[in-house]
Design an enzyme around this catalytic site. Structure first.
Site, PDB file in Angstrom:
ATOM      1  N   ASP A   1      47.703 -37.727  92.330  1.00  0.00           N
ATOM      2  CA  ASP A   1      48.006 -38.198  93.583  1.00  0.00           C
ATOM      3  C   ASP A   1      49.383 -37.697  94.150  1.00  0.00           C
ATOM      4  O   ASP A   1      50.282 -37.026  93.445  1.00  0.00           O
ATOM      5  CB  ASP A   1      48.784 -39.849  93.160  1.00  0.00           C
ATOM      6  CG  ASP A   1      49.155 -40.521  94.382  1.00  0.00           C
ATOM      7  OD1 ASP A   1      48.232 -41.057  95.091  1.00  0.00           O
ATOM      8  OD2 ASP A   1      50.500 -40.786  94.568  1.00  0.00           O
TER       9      ASP A   1
ATOM     10  N   ASP B   1      52.488 -41.735  89.787  1.00  0.00           N
ATOM     11  CA  ASP B   1      53.916 -42.128  89.599  1.00  0.00           C
ATOM     12  C   ASP B   1      54.522 -43.703  90.376  1.00  0.00           C
ATOM     13  O   ASP B   1      55.473 -44.033  89.837  1.00  0.00           O
ATOM     14  CB  ASP B   1      55.019 -41.207  89.852  1.00  0.00           C
ATOM     15  CG  ASP B   1      55.398 -41.325  91.550  1.00  0.00           C
ATOM     16  OD1 ASP B   1      54.179 -41.411  92.339  1.00  0.00           O
ATOM     17  OD2 ASP B   1      56.311 -40.766  92.100  1.00  0.00           O
TER      18      ASP B   1
ATOM     19  N   ASP C   1      49.685 -46.818  92.122  1.00  0.00           N
ATOM     20  CA  ASP C   1      48.771 -45.885  91.148  1.00  0.00           C
ATOM     21  C   ASP C   1      48.657 -46.743  89.841  1.00  0.00           C
ATOM     22  O   ASP C   1      47.525 -46.069  88.999  1.00  0.00           O
ATOM     23  CB  ASP C   1      49.720 -44.732  90.709  1.00  0.00           C
ATOM     24  CG  ASP C   1      50.079 -43.749  92.041  1.00  0.00           C
ATOM     25  OD1 ASP C   1      49.252 -43.900  93.088  1.00  0.00           O
ATOM     26  OD2 ASP C   1      51.116 -43.265  92.008  1.00  0.00           O
TER      27      ASP C   1
END
Length: 352
Positions: free
Chosen positions: A47, A246, A250
């Site tokens: 991500d 993080d 997510d």
């Protein structure tokens, strides 16, 4: 001679040394199952924000249109973003503070997940978000298309600001790449691992960032609620997927993936959802974690081989009366010591 001490020690000693080495290097492996999952990974999804980038975005450009001023654009943007906890919102608020702008009162605030925010200020309807949100809301962006293209090709995230369905400005925000991001990508490719970058940015911005770190596979314009679906789509192709993230949004993707790798500097829910936690959040630690797991399981196989070899070779000799009990006792002790010693060799191995 048939005592299975070495067999009993083969797996736990290697896992104990492996997880201990990981902890010393800032890689917290929650259990032995996480180590086992790691060795089968063939796809890693990063991500973008907070994993490949520092997660500390800053406003770099403000462009005004339709008789608005730069100060008005920034003040309106900051006024409505003060209700949001998104990192991009914090960047806008920080810029307004630096310029000592007076924020306006906002009512009817609404968060449009993954697309933007809206509200009212002095009876004016304010819309803030991606250019795609503007088009969906029937706000014309023809006037800014050239500027928009240039900013996005500079790897900047562009937020459009509209007042009463009329575009009044753009706010460009950039986030610095982590210094070891490109090296991490190169080393993962050497391990024959496929790499994807997932982001909510549009394709042009995503491509510019991916080019900087040499990532070929891009999942752009992904809404927060769709992250887990992207992981599932790759799993349906038979891939073993590790997801590195993080943020709060997510967490579903971290749980859905075969191996969730959480950044220790991120949110508590992400850390709780991950199988492995990288304490300082350096991308290179992803390489170390996967290499450590492969090394640990290679050591377990070596341990099991020597333990089985000892029993298979020695038991027939003992049954035929060809072994002195003293030799058998010494051989048993040596087998156990060799397994422990082989496991301790993990500590001396270079991970990257």
């Amino acid at each position: 001679i048939a005592c299975p001490c070495a067999l009993g020690l083969a797996t736990p000693t290697a896992i104990m040394v492996g997880t201990g080495l990981g902890a010393r290097r800032g890689i917290l492996i929650k259990n032995g199952e996480s180590l086992e999952k790691s060795k089968r990974i063939d796809v890693v999804i990063f991500d973008k924000t907070g994993t490949l980038t520092e997660g500390k975005p800053q406003v770099t450009n403000i462009v005004a249109y339709n008789d608005a001023t730069h100060e008005e654009v920034l003040a309106l943007a900051a006024s409505i973003e003060k209700f949001s906890e998104h990192p991009l919102a914090q960047a806008i608020i920080q810029k307004a503070k630096e310029k000592k702008l007076k924020l306006k009162r906002v009512t009817n605030f609404e968060n449009l997940a993954g697309r933007g925010v809206k509200g009212k200020s002095d009876l004016h309807k304010i819309l803030l978000g991606s250019p795609r949100l503007m088009e969906e809301s029937k706000v014309s962006i023809e006037i800014c298309k050239k500027e928009l293209k240039n900013l996005e090709e500079e790897a900047k995230t562009v937020i459009a600001v509209a007042k009463n369905n009329k575009l009044i400005g753009l706010v460009a925000i950039a986030d610095t790449l982590k210094e070891d991001a490109k090296e991490a990508v190169e080393k993962l490719e050497k391990l024959n691992i496929e790499i994807y970058m997932l982001t909510g940015d549009n394709k042009r911005t995503a491509q510019a960032i991916a080019d900087e770190v040499s990532i070929k596979n891009i999942l752009a314009e992904v809404l927060p609620q769709d992250k887990a679906k992207k992981v599932k789509d790759l799993q349906k192709l038979g891939k073993k997927v590790a997801f590195v993230g993080d943020g709060i949004n997510d967490a579903p993707a971290l749980v859905q993936s075969d191996l969730g790798i959480a950044i220790g500097t991120g949110t508590d829910i992400a850390i709780e959802s991950g199988n492995i936690v990288l304490v300082k959040g350096h991308p290179l630690k992803v390489v170390e974690a996967l290499t450590l797991s492969k090394l640990t399981f290679r050591t377990i196989k070596q341990n099991l081989f020597w333990a089985f070899f000892y029993n298979m070779a020695a038991i027939p000799l003992a049954a035929l009366g060809l072994l002195n009990p003293m030799i058998a006792a010494a051989a048993m002790a040596f087998s156990s010591v060799s397994v422990v010693g082989n496991s301790l060799r993990i500590k001396s191995k270079k991970l990257i």
